[in-house]
Design a protein around this motif. Structure first.
Motif, mmCIF file in Angstrom:
data_model
loop_
_atom_site.group_PDB
_atom_site.id
_atom_site.type_symbol
_atom_site.label_atom_id
_atom_site.label_comp_id
_atom_site.label_asym_id
_atom_site.label_seq_id
_atom_site.Cartn_x
_atom_site.Cartn_y
_atom_site.Cartn_z
ATOM 1 N N LYS A 8 0.831 -1.206 0.000
ATOM 2 C CA LYS A 8 0.000 0.000 0.000
ATOM 3 C C LYS A 8 0.867 1.258 0.000
ATOM 4 O O LYS A 8 0.594 2.210 -0.726
ATOM 5 N N ILE A 9 1.905 1.242 0.820
ATOM 6 C CA ILE A 9 2.807 2.395 0.907
ATOM 7 C C ILE A 9 3.450 2.669 -0.448
ATOM 8 O O ILE A 9 3.519 3.813 -0.890
ATOM 9 N N SER A 55 1.120 10.156 -2.597
ATOM 10 C CA SER A 55 1.111 11.236 -1.615
ATOM 11 C C SER A 55 1.748 10.783 -0.299
ATOM 12 O O SER A 55 1.342 9.774 0.282
ATOM 13 N N ARG A 56 2.723 11.560 0.164
ATOM 14 C CA ARG A 56 3.341 11.245 1.458
ATOM 15 C C ARG A 56 2.319 11.329 2.571
ATOM 16 O O ARG A 56 2.352 10.552 3.518
ATOM 17 N N PRO A 62 -0.517 7.324 7.724
ATOM 18 C CA PRO A 62 -1.287 6.408 8.585
ATOM 19 C C PRO A 62 -0.914 4.938 8.370
ATOM 20 O O PRO A 62 -0.932 4.153 9.324
ATOM 21 N N ILE A 63 -0.534 4.580 7.161
ATOM 22 C CA ILE A 63 -0.160 3.192 6.884
ATOM 23 C C ILE A 63 1.207 2.888 7.497
ATOM 24 O O ILE A 63 1.416 1.815 8.075
ATOM 25 N N ILE A 64 2.118 3.841 7.402
ATOM 26 C CA ILE A 64 3.434 3.666 8.019
ATOM 27 C C ILE A 64 3.295 3.564 9.535
ATOM 28 O O ILE A 64 3.926 2.714 10.176
ATOM 29 N N PRO A 71 9.322 15.779 8.007
ATOM 30 C CA PRO A 71 8.499 16.546 8.958
ATOM 31 C C PRO A 71 7.080 15.989 9.134
ATOM 32 O O PRO A 71 6.502 16.125 10.207
ATOM 33 N N LEU A 72 6.531 15.342 8.117
ATOM 34 C CA LEU A 72 5.173 14.787 8.238
ATOM 35 C C LEU A 72 5.126 13.566 9.157
ATOM 36 O O LEU A 72 4.105 13.272 9.757
#
Length: 98
Positions: free
Chosen positions: A17-18, A23-24, A29-31, A65-66
């Protein structure tokens, strides 16, 4: 409790999925869920090559940063490294308190 095969399958599903998302922001949420699964299944880190890879990726992710605020919390449960009280935000040039 999930079986080993199911856990590994779930992690591979997350990785797929990642890699599919551009889009980062959508990846975060998946990470986060990926690392949550690892925290619940620390036996995976018995494999040194995997442990080294997970650690290297976590370092890389915390430079983003995200993901930084999410990622910093995984060092202690996964690797026994305490969460820092402060860290430098290179984008703002300010010290950030956690």
């Amino acid at each position: 409790m999930m079986r080993r095969k199911e856990i590994i399958g779930l992690l591979f599903e997350h990785l797929n999925k990642i890699s599919e998302l551009e889009s980062r922001k959508q990846r975060i949420p998946i990470i986060v869920d990926f690392y949550d699964v690892l925290c619940e299944n620390k036996w995976l880190l018995e494999f040194q090559a995997l442990k080294d890879l997970i650690y290297a990726k976590l370092i890389r992710f915390t430079k983003d940063p995200l993901f930084r605020d999410h990622g910093i919390k995984y060092f202690e449960p996964l690797f026994g490294i305490p969460e820092p009280k402060h860290y430098y935000n290179s984008k703002t040039g300010l010290l950030k308190k956690i």
